[in-house]
Design an enzyme around this catalytic site. Structure first.
Site, PDB file in Angstrom:
ATOM      1  N   LYS A 163      16.494  58.832  35.130  1.00  0.00           N
ATOM      2  CA  LYS A 163      15.102  58.382  35.753  1.00  0.00           C
ATOM      3  C   LYS A 163      14.912  56.696  35.288  1.00  0.00           C
ATOM      4  O   LYS A 163      14.298  56.023  36.073  1.00  0.00           O
ATOM      5  CB  LYS A 163      14.090  59.105  35.129  1.00  0.00           C
ATOM      6  CG  LYS A 163      13.952  60.474  35.631  1.00  0.00           C
ATOM      7  CD  LYS A 163      12.982  61.082  35.410  1.00  0.00           C
ATOM      8  CE  LYS A 163      12.966  62.571  36.169  1.00  0.00           C
ATOM      9  NZ  LYS A 163      11.786  63.516  36.065  1.00  0.00           N
ATOM     10  N   ASP A 171       6.121  63.005  39.836  1.00  0.00           N
ATOM     11  CA  ASP A 171       6.067  63.923  38.797  1.00  0.00           C
ATOM     12  C   ASP A 171       4.503  64.316  38.467  1.00  0.00           C
ATOM     13  O   ASP A 171       3.968  65.338  38.561  1.00  0.00           O
ATOM     14  CB  ASP A 171       6.904  63.518  37.677  1.00  0.00           C
ATOM     15  CG  ASP A 171       8.316  64.005  37.610  1.00  0.00           C
ATOM     16  OD1 ASP A 171       8.568  64.814  38.538  1.00  0.00           O
ATOM     17  OD2 ASP A 171       9.271  63.469  37.216  1.00  0.00           O
TER      18      ASP A 171
END
Ligand code: ATR
Length: 278
Positions: free
Chosen positions: A69, A105
């Site tokens: 990420k 997210d």
């Protein structure tokens, strides 16, 4: 030609993303193929190379999961505020030779809580446990949802303080607290476990007094049944418990809409992936 998408991570065997996006594509009649790619951890630069070859093969977008990420964030040409705040991305879109980065997210988590679980944050007292990547991703969407108070608790309080300071410009509802300090904080409407403790079956040292029987306890990990955190909440009388399966599907829906311009229905996929909390 069928458009290509994928999730890239390492390990990647456990991923539910191809199933989720496959169902979204079917439900919205989008012509796309979505696969899982095991990205290279080494040598340095190999991840970026893997992304570039996916683009060269006609890839239109990627979901990015651990441990990539941060690397995905670093290689983007353009990042959203959410991605910058999290310092991490979970979705990339390739447009006219440019790499656009997003982090869904937090917004996926918020949608699950506010819409699916009918718990809007506005005017509420919220406790966020953890100050790592997962908590950072949740913070901006949470603040924007208008809670009365948002307390971040972490073992390393300095990390929680740094996070609170980062969003202070958006209003002063956010503050940091130590775990022992939570004993004097009373009960919260929403307690979210954004630590990685559940991955090892551990329990963040949170006092049972933070729970409100009428509130919601939310565990970011999913598919693990009743984790030590959820068990503590249940034993403290909390009736509404949730794990992160809804967040997983909602962040996927956000990415799907970003890529395809169509919002897929999520309820059926969430029901299919739900593991009973027992
Ligand atoms: P992630 O990307 O999953 O958020 P991370 O960035 O490594 O992972 O962050 C892990 C978070 O879980 C941190 O907030 C960590 O607390 P510290 O910063 O104090 O280390 C927290 N954490 C991990 N194990 C924990 C445990 N057993 N109890 C409490 N907090 C824990």
């Amino acid at each position: 030609m069928t458009d290509r998408y994928a999730v890239i991570g390492n390990p990647i065997g456990h991923t539910k993303s191809p199933l989720i996006h496959g169902q979204f594509a079917q439900q919205t009649e989008q012509d796309l193929r979505y696969i899982a790619i095991e990205g290279p951890r080494e040598p340095e630069g190999a991840f970026a190379e893997a992304v570039r070859s996916f683009i060269a093969e006609g890839g239109k977008g990627l979901n990015v999961t651990a441990p990539f990420k941060l690397q995905a964030f670093a290689m983007a040409d353009e990042s959203s505020d959410r991605a910058r705040m999290a310092g991490a991305v979970n979705a990339l879109k390739f447009v006219d030779g440019r790499i656009l980065a997003e982090n869904f997210d937090g917004i996926g988590l918020l949608r699950d809580i506010a819409v699916n679980l009918s718990r809007p944050l506005v005017g509420r007292r919220v406790l966020l446990l953890g100050a790592g990547g997962a908590a950072r991703g949740a913070l901006l969407p949470f603040v924007e949802a208008g809670p009365k108070e948002l307390v971040i608790a972490n073992r390393s309080v300095a990390k929680a303080q740094a996070l609170a300071e980062q969003v202070n410009g958006k209003g002063s509802v956010v503050r940091a607290c130590s775990y022992p300090g939570l004993a004097g904080e009373g009960a919260f409407d929403l307690v979210v476990n954004a630590t990685s403790a559940s991955l090892t079956g551990a329990l963040p040292p949170v006092p049972a007094t933070v729970f409100d029987a009428e509130g919601l306890a939310y565990e970011l990990a999913y598919g693990k049944g009743l984790t030590p955190f959820l068990r503590l909440a249940r034993d403290a009388g909390v009736r509404q418990l949730a794990d992160g399966v809804g967040m997983l599907v909602e962040q996927a829906a956000e990415a799907f809409e970003w890529w395809r311009g169509v919002r897929p229905p999520t309820r059926g996929v969430i029901e299919q992936l739900t593991v009973p909390l027992q």
